[in-house]
Design an enzyme around this catalytic site. Sequence first.
Site, mmCIF file in Angstrom:
data_model
loop_
_atom_site.group_PDB
_atom_site.id
_atom_site.type_symbol
_atom_site.label_atom_id
_atom_site.label_comp_id
_atom_site.label_asym_id
_atom_site.label_seq_id
_atom_site.Cartn_x
_atom_site.Cartn_y
_atom_site.Cartn_z
ATOM 1 C CE1 TYR A 62 0.499 2.141 -0.888
ATOM 2 C CE2 TYR A 62 -1.298 1.354 -2.016
ATOM 3 C CZ TYR A 62 -0.775 2.087 -0.960
ATOM 4 O OH TYR A 62 -1.422 3.082 -0.205
ATOM 5 C CB SER A 97 -4.700 0.710 1.056
ATOM 6 O OG SER A 97 -5.100 1.097 -0.301
#
Length: 235
Positions: A148, A135
Amino acid sequence: METRKALITGASRGIGEAIAKRLAQEGWALHLTGRDQAKLETVRAACEALGAEVSTFPADLSNENEVIELFRQAGPVELLVNNAGIGIFGEIVGFSLEEFRKIQSTNVEGSFLCLREAMKSMMESGGGRIINISSVVGVKGYPNQAAYGASKHALLGLTKTAIEEGRAHNIRVHAICPGGVATEMVKQSRPDLTDFSAMIQPEDVAEAVAYLCRLPENITVDCIHLRRAASAQCW
Ligand code: NAP
């Protein structure tokens, strides 16, 4: 000619579903996994309608035995798309260790287990390709995304090592780092947003996967930073 087989994790919805459909169109045989068997069967039917041979195996990737069985059921695969992941979002000061560990157990440990099993199998079969879906949060810091972000940074660390260890075995390893993609996950991470139409679409990530699969033998691409053309550079 034997059909090439791809194993896609997190294939029950979102980005994984789009990748499955795209690879079905490209003529791959598919082994699809996620925890939600009913949703997996819906994706299976859609991929079969596109002409693909599809098998499914529900598994929780945070469970080592289930991952080992997932790969045993799949047999030799030429492509692993390590896509499954979860997000739990909140400020560091209010974040519990339990939630932190929950994210790492799927995003880091699950990805590691799939990477390990795929590399073992590909070393035996003479090579393959692994695509890890990290990501932009694996490259850059964002508020409310510490756990995350730590998991997605870790996935890039795993990728960098796997690139080195895979090279001699004809295993190509890549990462894709998308910005916000219009799926259920982004609705949780960005509750301030209501219009998702201008965002990266799951099909855009699937296009990047298809591109990596088309690379000539003599070159590789370590990481694709996929962002909206209108967004700031991410590194
Ligand atoms: P999503 O719609 O929430 O889908 C997540 C997928 O992961 C589901 O298929 C889910 O299946 C599976 N999964 C979650 N935990 C699992 C576990 N313990 N074992 C097995 N499967 C599990 O999310 P998405 O947006 O498509 O995200 C896919 C990947 O892209 C993730 O790694 C995410 O971090 C990454 N990503 C997303 C964005 C974004 O903005 N959406 C941006 C960059 C990167 P079940 O629920 O059936 O288990």
